[in-house]
Design an enzyme around this catalytic site. Structure first.
Site, PDB file in Angstrom:
ATOM      1  N   ASP A   1     -11.168  10.875   2.895  1.00 60.67           N
ATOM      2  CA  ASP A   1     -11.824  12.116   3.795  1.00 60.67           C
ATOM      3  C   ASP A   1     -10.797  13.515   3.901  1.00 60.67           C
ATOM      4  OD1 ASP A   1     -14.136  10.545   4.261  1.00 60.67           O
ATOM      5  OD2 ASP A   1     -13.097   9.843   6.049  1.00 60.67           O
TER       6      ASP A   1
ATOM      7  N   GLY B   1     -11.409  16.012   1.783  1.00 65.26           N
ATOM      8  CA  GLY B   1     -12.237  17.096   1.088  1.00 65.26           C
ATOM      9  C   GLY B   1     -12.188  16.921  -0.484  1.00 65.26           C
ATOM     10  N   LYS B   2     -11.750  15.727  -1.063  1.00 62.30           N
ATOM     11  CA  LYS B   2     -11.692  15.523  -2.452  1.00 62.30           C
ATOM     12  C   LYS B   2     -13.030  16.129  -3.234  1.00 62.30           C
ATOM     13  CE  LYS B   2     -11.153  11.486  -4.120  1.00 62.30           C
ATOM     14  NZ  LYS B   2     -11.339  11.055  -2.889  1.00 62.30           N
ATOM     15  N   THR B   3     -14.065  15.391  -2.505  1.00 59.19           N
ATOM     16  CA  THR B   3     -15.346  15.679  -3.252  1.00 59.19           C
ATOM     17  C   THR B   3     -15.927  17.170  -3.083  1.00 59.19           C
ATOM     18  OG1 THR B   3     -15.991  13.506  -2.874  1.00 59.19           O
ATOM     19  CG2 THR B   3     -17.912  14.866  -3.449  1.00 59.19           C
TER      20      THR B   3
ATOM     21  N   LYS C   1     -17.551   9.752 -11.504  1.00 59.28           N
ATOM     22  CA  LYS C   1     -16.773   9.053 -10.488  1.00 59.28           C
ATOM     23  C   LYS C   1     -16.628   7.446 -11.052  1.00 59.28           C
ATOM     24  CE  LYS C   1     -15.893   8.335  -5.685  1.00 59.28           C
ATOM     25  NZ  LYS C   1     -15.047   9.039  -4.913  1.00 59.28           N
TER      26      LYS C   1
ATOM     27  N   ASP D   1     -21.342  10.824  -3.966  1.00 55.06           N
ATOM     28  CA  ASP D   1     -20.369  11.434  -4.536  1.00 55.06           C
ATOM     29  C   ASP D   1     -20.842  11.598  -6.242  1.00 55.06           C
ATOM     30  OD1 ASP D   1     -18.907  11.532  -2.291  1.00 55.06           O
ATOM     31  OD2 ASP D   1     -17.374  10.176  -3.105  1.00 55.06           O
TER      32      ASP D   1
ATOM     33  N   GLU E   1     -13.384  12.092 -10.701  1.00 55.55           N
ATOM     34  CA  GLU E   1     -12.854  11.917  -9.107  1.00 55.55           C
ATOM     35  C   GLU E   1     -12.529  10.444  -8.771  1.00 55.55           C
ATOM     36  OE1 GLU E   1     -14.819  12.397  -4.573  1.00 55.55           O
ATOM     37  OE2 GLU E   1     -15.838  13.302  -6.225  1.00 55.55           O
TER      38      GLU E   1
ATOM     39  N   ALA F   1     -10.762   7.442  -6.189  1.00 53.97           N
ATOM     40  CA  ALA F   1     -11.434   6.976  -4.936  1.00 53.97           C
ATOM     41  C   ALA F   1     -10.371   7.014  -3.950  1.00 53.97           C
ATOM     42  CB  ALA F   1     -11.955   5.316  -5.101  1.00 53.97           C
TER      43      ALA F   1
END
Length: 232
Positions: free
Chosen positions: A13, A15-17, A38, A55, A116, A118
């Site tokens: 959490d 802000g990666k996505t 992903k 995602d 991306e 995890a």
């Protein structure tokens, strides 16, 4: 040869996505021939009997791609926990060879593959492999996303050290704007990490459309580094 960039966070959490969405759409708008994947996603809801990874769905939309969900997410788990535990709870296992094949297939028809991760870099995929180990063996580059908050310096420098220990090349760091802009996190990370800081992404509504996010990326981030050496 396709360039592969893995995006990792300094935690969950961070802000990666949303930053990944912004980057992907900005590069697509620049006419970069890319795929976005992903490889492993947990916390995936089942809708109408089918997995609907948030995602993965967001990446398909941001990339304006016709690739299927199976081509975007190799492993999809319902339980919102670390990948190794999610797989175990659902009587599955994450096979590193299958992930390598997935990455090779995804990179076969593009100039840039954006993957991306995890959570953070040292998240376990199975009982013997951390995400960092897998990334190192793919020979991909790493982009680190960190929130611009108290603690960002320590967490980011630890991530940088873990990557360098595995000889993973680092593209740079992007800070995701926090409530306090007086911490000088970017300066400290750039100095002590000896790593490019590519900008601070402004606070954004998670419901913002991809082109709005792309415009913010163009305005606040150094994007030219991602298209370096790519075919024109």
């Amino acid at each position: 040869m396709t360039r592969t960039i893995f995006i990792t966070g300094t935690g969950t959490d961070v802000g990666k996505t949303i930053v990944t969405r912004a980057l992907v759409r900005a590069l697509v708008n620049r006419r970069v021939r890319l795929n976005a994947v992903k490889p492993v996603e947990s916390g995936v809801p089942i809708i109408d009997g089918n997995p609907a990874p948030p995602d993965g769905t967001a990446l398909i939309r941001a990339a304006k791609t016709c690739r299927s969900m199976a081509q975007t997410c190799r492993y999809m788990f319902r339980t919102p926990v670390s990948p190794h535990l999610a797989a175990r709870l659902e009587q599955e296992s994450i096979d590193e060879g299958a992930l390598h094949h997935f990455i090779q297939e995804a990179s076969s028809d593009c100039d840039l593959l954006v993957a991306e991760g995890a959570g953070g870099l040292l998240v376990p995929l199975n009982d013997s492999t951390l995400y960092a180990d897998f990334i190192a063996r793919t020979r991909a580059e790493l982009l680190i996303i960190t929130p611009d908050i108290l603690g960002a310096i320590n967490n980011t420098l630890l991530t940088i050290e873990a990557a360098r220990h595995r000889q993973i090349p680092i593209v740079g760091v992007i800070l995701n704007q926090g409530p306090n802009r007086t911490l000088e996190n970017a300066e400290a990370i750039g100095h002590f990490g000896n790593t490019p800081v590519l900008g601070t992404f402004p606070t954004a509504d998670t419901q913002a459309d991809d082109d709005t996010l792309a415009a913010a990326a163009e305005a606040h981030l150094h994007l030219d580094i991602f298209v370096k050496d790519l075919p024109k």
